[in-house]
Design an enzyme around this catalytic site. Sequence first.
Site: not given
Length: 662
Positions: A354, A383, A401, A403, A405, A489, A535
Amino acid sequence: MPDILITRIHADEREERRVTTGTKAWELFAEQPDVIAARVAGQLKDLAHELADGDEVEAVEISSQDGLDILRHSTAHVLAQAVQQLFPEAKLGIGPPIRDGFYYDFDVETPFTPADLEKIESRMRKIVKENQRFSRRVTTDADALTELQDEPYKLELIALKGGGAAEDAAEGASVEVGGAELTIYDNIGRSGDVVWKDLCRGPHLPTTKRIPAFKLMRSAAAYWRGNEKNKQLQRVYGTAWESKEALEAHLHRLEEAERRDHRKLGRELDLFSFPDEIGSGLPVFHPKGGVIKRAMEDYVRQRHVEEGFEYVGTPHISKEGTFHLSGHLPYYADGMFPPMEFEGENYYLKAMNCPMHNLIFRSRGRSYRELPLRLFEFGHVYRYEKSGVIHGLTRVRGFAQDDSHSYCTPEQAPAEVKHLLDFMLGVLRDFGLEDFYLELSTRDESKPEKFVGTPEQWETATSVLERVATESGLQLVPDPGGAAFYGPKISIQAQDAIGRTWQMGTVQYDFNQPQGFDLTYTSSDGSKQQPVMIHAAKFGSIERFLGVLVEHYAGAFPPWLAPVQVQAIPVAERHVDYLYDVAKRLKAAGIRVEVDDSDDRMQKKIRNAQLQKVPFMVIVGDADVEAGAVSFRYRNGDQDNGVPLDDAIQRVVDAVAARTQV
RNA sequence: GCCGCCUUAGCUCAGUCGGUAGAGCGAAUCACUCGUAAUGAUUAGGUCGUCAGUUCGAUUCUGACAGGCGGCUCCA
């Protein structure tokens, strides 16, 4: 003796009966050995429960969910009794039923060995044979504190119950002290003596002999009351079923799950590995796994573009300032790898994409006309996962991911969340997953230091997610305290082919980062406004989703995902050239095909292709060459011989294009 | 990170009560060319996870570390 009027309910039959005062529930179901408890006025009761005038008494069969829970809870008591007989110094923790079984926690000096478990199990069988009676006895806090003075953990539970915190004491603790009154269950032996007792809410089976089938599974440590600051107790897991057949079926399901294990199949099918040299939780994809991964990525990238997302790219590391702006360093530092320092700066591997996307948003002035602005990439994140949690592809330290946004006005947010949720479910369905439920993760009110923002902001964000989730019509399960630090979430839990659920994608509502990065757009009246960002990861992680798909399909992928779509097998060496021509045409049609021209016998080649779970085997012998045809063999052993070549190619191409399973 | 167990050939595993190891599959080579789940033969392949300690001698015993497995806690 005066009569009372009760209603007996068994299966779908209701029947009013006049019985004498003092009648016990079991007397209504004496002819039904499958009935092991009763629901009286909505409450589960022992069969020894004395009925009152006007009671509705419903049979609880051992094979029902409530019945199984009771069976497993009673079996846990038998386990605890056996442990205390064999290890008198063992102190009792809690022992609730769980999905497919039960456990009981013990404080013992030395952990149980597999040999101990065998001894415990055979002692349990002895207790079952003794046909001990479970007998309920109401007590008071004061009496219980005296009676259980040698059981420190039980004392703690009683004290917690006094504080009204039974539900918070520990997951599963309510089975001990969750009732309105405090009760102890005595196990009464043949001679009428109390042979064992435990603080317990009940209800229980009438006797130990009513346990039809059980097995101890494993032992492991578990923190008392689920808190890693507390002492670790030894937890023994077991399973219990309404019949020997049901137990066998359960054990068979476990074998089936083992057979599908993606770590095992990943090795056997040469898809991926985890080289020690690279580090724990860092997978490498071999060519065949790479094909699947690429097929997944290509498809989901195409779908994102169709849904209005713009593909972007960002680096894997950044100077620390970015992660201060995003809130990661203050709130998420434990989840990140330590920094590397050079040129006087600290650089961090990113744990989320993000912040990078925010910088793309901020790279120039934005207009309300651009919103919702949807940025998307396969962002690789790293991570720091504790060593004990790494698990195959489903829990790794480095992953991509899918991913995105979405930056939008607060007014656009609900529609955008809905758009994302529908999109996500659609993508998962395209990959063959059909059963879902949603989880709504919210902030933990008692730990405000773990979450940014004001209660009002959280309230707004949560209500948007909750409304959309509810409108989806899917089951919604609350998950208090599970939110990300920057917002609540929704996560999608998908069920695979053998009924296990996996956490897949998430949609998160974030009011924090736009503020941290000072993101603005110019609204129609010329004023600067702050967008909200949503997200969303659709697969969750490509690695995890690939692992889930391996297990879902047991490695037998549908053709569009299969690393090798067609395995061409000559009956004899003289058919190889013909097959190379066939392969050439298939390749021209975009099909992944291999010709097995090794010196193995044909039968061996078929076996190999079968073990590799290739969807189409194309076999060619003299008859096929002569007819300008090929013969299909499928993974289930079906054959389709003498298919004209053009038709055969079309059949493969169609199956791939339609993403069907064969 | 915590608790327990495990680590022998590419894979699955046997074995050594302390005297440096074996099978099947896989690989390579040779012969065989076969119609729907394993043709035969030969050969290569291991500092027994790593590093220390005990010992005349350690793959075997002890310890630390790494990796894996099952849980706990945590999570995409």
